[in-house]
Design a protein around this motif. Sequence first.
Motif, PDB file in Angstrom:
ATOM      1  N   ASN A 146      -2.898   3.257  -4.171  1.00  0.00           N
ATOM      2  CA  ASN A 146      -3.251   3.273  -2.687  1.00  0.00           C
ATOM      3  C   ASN A 146      -4.411   2.304  -2.339  1.00  0.00           C
ATOM      4  O   ASN A 146      -4.417   1.777  -1.245  1.00  0.00           O
ATOM      5  CB  ASN A 146      -3.838   4.602  -2.185  1.00  0.00           C
ATOM      6  CG  ASN A 146      -2.504   5.666  -2.184  1.00  0.00           C
ATOM      7  OD1 ASN A 146      -1.521   5.361  -1.431  1.00  0.00           O
ATOM      8  ND2 ASN A 146      -2.778   6.853  -2.561  1.00  0.00           N
ATOM      9  N   PHE A 147      -5.208   2.231  -3.180  1.00  0.00           N
ATOM     10  CA  PHE A 147      -6.569   1.394  -2.844  1.00  0.00           C
ATOM     11  C   PHE A 147      -6.744   0.023  -3.670  1.00  0.00           C
ATOM     12  O   PHE A 147      -7.472  -0.781  -3.398  1.00  0.00           O
ATOM     13  CB  PHE A 147      -7.819   2.372  -2.783  1.00  0.00           C
ATOM     14  CG  PHE A 147      -7.735   3.535  -2.137  1.00  0.00           C
ATOM     15  CD1 PHE A 147      -7.388   3.447  -0.731  1.00  0.00           C
ATOM     16  CD2 PHE A 147      -7.623   4.757  -2.754  1.00  0.00           C
ATOM     17  CE1 PHE A 147      -7.395   4.492   0.214  1.00  0.00           C
ATOM     18  CE2 PHE A 147      -7.594   5.830  -1.889  1.00  0.00           C
ATOM     19  CZ  PHE A 147      -7.431   5.785  -0.634  1.00  0.00           C
ATOM     20  N   ALA A 151       0.835  -1.532  -2.420  1.00  0.00           N
ATOM     21  CA  ALA A 151       1.937  -1.024  -2.657  1.00  0.00           C
ATOM     22  C   ALA A 151       2.327  -0.059  -1.493  1.00  0.00           C
ATOM     23  O   ALA A 151       3.654   0.382  -1.022  1.00  0.00           O
ATOM     24  CB  ALA A 151       2.125  -0.040  -4.035  1.00  0.00           C
ATOM     25  N   THR A 152       1.418   0.684  -1.054  1.00  0.00           N
ATOM     26  CA  THR A 152       1.484   1.838  -0.155  1.00  0.00           C
ATOM     27  C   THR A 152       1.062   1.241   1.134  1.00  0.00           C
ATOM     28  O   THR A 152       0.823   1.923   2.408  1.00  0.00           O
ATOM     29  CB  THR A 152       0.737   3.124  -0.243  1.00  0.00           C
ATOM     30  OG1 THR A 152      -0.606   2.694  -0.739  1.00  0.00           O
ATOM     31  CG2 THR A 152       1.387   3.668  -1.755  1.00  0.00           C
ATOM     32  N   GLY A 153       0.779  -0.015   1.546  1.00  0.00           N
ATOM     33  CA  GLY A 153       0.448  -0.765   2.698  1.00  0.00           C
ATOM     34  C   GLY A 153      -0.763  -0.254   3.373  1.00  0.00           C
ATOM     35  O   GLY A 153      -0.764  -0.169   4.403  1.00  0.00           O
ATOM     36  N   PHE A 154      -1.803  -0.266   2.345  1.00  0.00           N
ATOM     37  CA  PHE A 154      -3.115   0.156   3.223  1.00  0.00           C
ATOM     38  C   PHE A 154      -3.619  -1.077   4.031  1.00  0.00           C
ATOM     39  O   PHE A 154      -4.004  -0.458   5.123  1.00  0.00           O
ATOM     40  CB  PHE A 154      -4.244   0.129   1.859  1.00  0.00           C
ATOM     41  CG  PHE A 154      -5.553   0.538   2.363  1.00  0.00           C
ATOM     42  CD1 PHE A 154      -6.019   1.502   2.238  1.00  0.00           C
ATOM     43  CD2 PHE A 154      -6.713  -0.396   2.787  1.00  0.00           C
ATOM     44  CE1 PHE A 154      -7.228   1.989   2.903  1.00  0.00           C
ATOM     45  CE2 PHE A 154      -7.779  -0.230   3.319  1.00  0.00           C
ATOM     46  CZ  PHE A 154      -8.104   1.095   3.211  1.00  0.00           C
ATOM     47  N   SER A 155      -3.411  -2.151   3.844  1.00  0.00           N
ATOM     48  CA  SER A 155      -3.847  -3.193   4.966  1.00  0.00           C
ATOM     49  C   SER A 155      -3.159  -3.238   6.148  1.00  0.00           C
ATOM     50  O   SER A 155      -3.808  -3.595   7.303  1.00  0.00           O
ATOM     51  CB  SER A 155      -4.044  -4.703   4.143  1.00  0.00           C
ATOM     52  OG  SER A 155      -4.862  -4.760   3.066  1.00  0.00           O
ATOM     53  N   LYS A 156      -2.034  -2.683   6.017  1.00  0.00           N
ATOM     54  CA  LYS A 156      -1.116  -2.506   7.348  1.00  0.00           C
ATOM     55  C   LYS A 156      -1.572  -1.329   8.043  1.00  0.00           C
ATOM     56  O   LYS A 156      -1.500  -1.297   9.240  1.00  0.00           O
ATOM     57  CB  LYS A 156       0.323  -2.520   7.011  1.00  0.00           C
ATOM     58  CG  LYS A 156       0.853  -4.043   6.648  1.00  0.00           C
ATOM     59  CD  LYS A 156       2.390  -3.818   6.118  1.00  0.00           C
ATOM     60  CE  LYS A 156       2.671  -5.166   5.453  1.00  0.00           C
ATOM     61  NZ  LYS A 156       4.209  -5.159   5.343  1.00  0.00           N
ATOM     62  N   LYS A 157      -1.769  -0.298   7.272  1.00  0.00           N
ATOM     63  CA  LYS A 157      -2.180   0.945   8.071  1.00  0.00           C
ATOM     64  C   LYS A 157      -3.414   0.929   8.566  1.00  0.00           C
ATOM     65  O   LYS A 157      -3.895   1.729   9.508  1.00  0.00           O
ATOM     66  CB  LYS A 157      -1.738   2.205   7.050  1.00  0.00           C
ATOM     67  CG  LYS A 157      -0.271   2.197   6.564  1.00  0.00           C
ATOM     68  CD  LYS A 157      -0.306   3.537   5.716  1.00  0.00           C
ATOM     69  CE  LYS A 157       1.279   3.625   5.330  1.00  0.00           C
ATOM     70  NZ  LYS A 157       1.431   4.655   4.548  1.00  0.00           N
ATOM     71  N   PHE A 158      -4.293   0.234   7.742  1.00  0.00           N
ATOM     72  CA  PHE A 158      -5.853   0.154   8.359  1.00  0.00           C
ATOM     73  C   PHE A 158      -6.151  -1.420   8.578  1.00  0.00           C
ATOM     74  O   PHE A 158      -6.896  -1.645   7.561  1.00  0.00           O
ATOM     75  CB  PHE A 158      -6.792   0.918   7.393  1.00  0.00           C
ATOM     76  CG  PHE A 158      -6.200   2.371   7.124  1.00  0.00           C
ATOM     77  CD1 PHE A 158      -6.846   3.254   8.156  1.00  0.00           C
ATOM     78  CD2 PHE A 158      -5.939   2.912   5.998  1.00  0.00           C
ATOM     79  CE1 PHE A 158      -6.664   4.478   7.824  1.00  0.00           C
ATOM     80  CE2 PHE A 158      -5.508   4.114   5.943  1.00  0.00           C
ATOM     81  CZ  PHE A 158      -5.882   4.960   6.675  1.00  0.00           C
ATOM     82  N   SER A 164     -12.408  -0.999  -1.805  1.00  0.00           N
ATOM     83  CA  SER A 164     -13.128  -1.528  -3.109  1.00  0.00           C
ATOM     84  C   SER A 164     -13.025   0.002  -3.821  1.00  0.00           C
ATOM     85  O   SER A 164     -13.670   0.596  -3.510  1.00  0.00           O
ATOM     86  CB  SER A 164     -14.330  -2.035  -3.012  1.00  0.00           C
ATOM     87  OG  SER A 164     -14.267  -3.110  -2.173  1.00  0.00           O
ATOM     88  N   LEU A 165     -12.212   0.074  -4.714  1.00  0.00           N
ATOM     89  CA  LEU A 165     -12.172   1.270  -5.549  1.00  0.00           C
ATOM     90  C   LEU A 165     -13.167   1.191  -6.679  1.00  0.00           C
ATOM     91  O   LEU A 165     -13.146   0.223  -7.433  1.00  0.00           O
ATOM     92  CB  LEU A 165     -10.760   1.345  -6.130  1.00  0.00           C
ATOM     93  CG  LEU A 165     -10.512   2.616  -7.101  1.00  0.00           C
ATOM     94  CD1 LEU A 165     -10.763   3.830  -6.586  1.00  0.00           C
ATOM     95  CD2 LEU A 165      -9.039   2.787  -7.868  1.00  0.00           C
ATOM     96  N   ILE A 186     -11.234  -3.702  -7.474  1.00  0.00           N
ATOM     97  CA  ILE A 186     -11.992  -2.743  -8.048  1.00  0.00           C
ATOM     98  C   ILE A 186     -13.458  -3.136  -8.526  1.00  0.00           C
ATOM     99  O   ILE A 186     -13.398  -4.240  -8.919  1.00  0.00           O
ATOM    100  CB  ILE A 186     -10.951  -2.306  -9.370  1.00  0.00           C
ATOM    101  CG1 ILE A 186      -9.645  -1.843  -8.621  1.00  0.00           C
ATOM    102  CG2 ILE A 186     -11.711  -1.154  -9.803  1.00  0.00           C
ATOM    103  CD1 ILE A 186      -8.747  -1.373  -9.830  1.00  0.00           C
ATOM    104  N   CYS A 187     -14.331  -2.224  -8.323  1.00  0.00           N
ATOM    105  CA  CYS A 187     -15.654  -2.513  -8.549  1.00  0.00           C
ATOM    106  C   CYS A 187     -16.402  -1.522  -9.420  1.00  0.00           C
ATOM    107  O   CYS A 187     -15.762  -0.138  -9.472  1.00  0.00           O
ATOM    108  CB  CYS A 187     -16.425  -2.687  -7.105  1.00  0.00           C
ATOM    109  SG  CYS A 187     -16.532  -1.276  -6.335  1.00  0.00           S
ATOM    110  N   PRO A 188     -17.489  -1.903  -9.969  1.00  0.00           N
ATOM    111  CA  PRO A 188     -18.289  -0.779 -10.971  1.00  0.00           C
ATOM    112  C   PRO A 188     -18.762   0.519 -10.152  1.00  0.00           C
ATOM    113  O   PRO A 188     -19.190  -0.195  -8.859  1.00  0.00           O
ATOM    114  CB  PRO A 188     -19.220  -1.619 -11.513  1.00  0.00           C
ATOM    115  CG  PRO A 188     -18.949  -2.984 -11.462  1.00  0.00           C
ATOM    116  CD  PRO A 188     -18.199  -2.907  -9.934  1.00  0.00           C
ATOM    117  N   VAL A 189     -18.852   1.584 -10.520  1.00  0.00           N
ATOM    118  CA  VAL A 189     -19.365   2.652  -9.545  1.00  0.00           C
ATOM    119  C   VAL A 189     -20.887   2.780 -10.028  1.00  0.00           C
ATOM    120  O   VAL A 189     -21.041   3.789 -10.408  1.00  0.00           O
ATOM    121  CB  VAL A 189     -18.595   3.913  -9.818  1.00  0.00           C
ATOM    122  CG1 VAL A 189     -18.598   4.393 -11.373  1.00  0.00           C
ATOM    123  CG2 VAL A 189     -18.891   5.066  -8.864  1.00  0.00           C
TER     124      VAL A 189
END
Length: 361
Positions: A146-147, A151-158, A164-165, A186-189
């Motif tokens: 999702n993030f 594939a699940t269209g995050f940028s279109k939905k939001f 940044s996961l 993706i970034c370091p936590v």
Amino acid sequence: MKTILAAYSGVLRGTGSSILSALQDLPSASWLSRSKLEKQLQVISVLQWILTFLVLGATCTVALIYMFCTDCWIIAAMYTAWLIFDWNTPKEGGRRSSWVRNWTVWTYFRDYFPIRLVKTHNLLPNRNYVFGYHPHGIFCFGAFCNFGTEATGFSKKFPGIKPSLATLAGNFRMPVLRDYLMSGGICPVNRNSIDYILSHSGTGNAVIIVVGGSAESLDCTPGMNVVTLKNRKGFVKLALQKGADLVPVYSFGENEVYKQVIFEEGSRWRMAQRRLQKLLGFAPCLFHGRGLFSADSWGFVPYCKTITTIVGEPITVPKIEEPSQEVLDQYHAMYVRSLTKLFDKYKTRFGLKESDILLIQ
């Protein structure tokens, strides 16, 4: 077989149309029907991501060291020099690639389970956000799909929101793997990385933190609705310091894709898992899924269970550089209530009973 491999290569590169033309060239055979081939591509797409996560970094590290002992040492030296020069990039917003995030392979990854993203409220582009993702699961399939991809269209939905996961910082010390992860946004936590995203990249940023972390993965098994959250307040403090709104996120089905042996608290095996978790940074879980070619055998491939990720209502958070413990506890309690409410509202829609509760530990 060459035709199948060529088609899958096209899928990885994001040229999914090649698979259709490849299907037309295949000989007429029942075992190579379009539906069966697509299913195998879905399995391979998931398996390649698992192997990437588990072994790509270590394999590339060993290969880099080995190259120094061969005639290719100059290539290894050049890459190492680049690695040193580029070392801080993951902490400074990374280097995402829209092309990689839109690879066709991720649609096969999505369709294997399948994975769905459900929007419940709008997110304003003039705000920053800290998403709390629950539960961890074994491999965070829902969080990644999702993030870490489109594939699940995050940028279109939001629209206007850049996700940044956040994942283990140790992954970004591995050659090649670090670049692969950064390409997905993706970034370091760690504090430096998240501070940079929320402070130096304007607004419209969403950092997704899997709050329970590796400790929570030890409780992930079908039928368990447990999140490690009671004493996890660092993400709330960070949101307060940056004035970023808190957004609860729950993935129904994340715990269903693998079967795990759960050891009782206080047992020898549980204590060993806890110690190794602190030492390695991830929890050594004893789990299994299905086999590569058969759902009736055991293996590392997850079971086909629908994962539905619900993005809840944002909690407006003021900017307080030094929040008191009282304020911290107040917003943490608000977050817990919001997450519980989200779980209770949608649980019966995704296979749970009305009597099922979310256990927060």
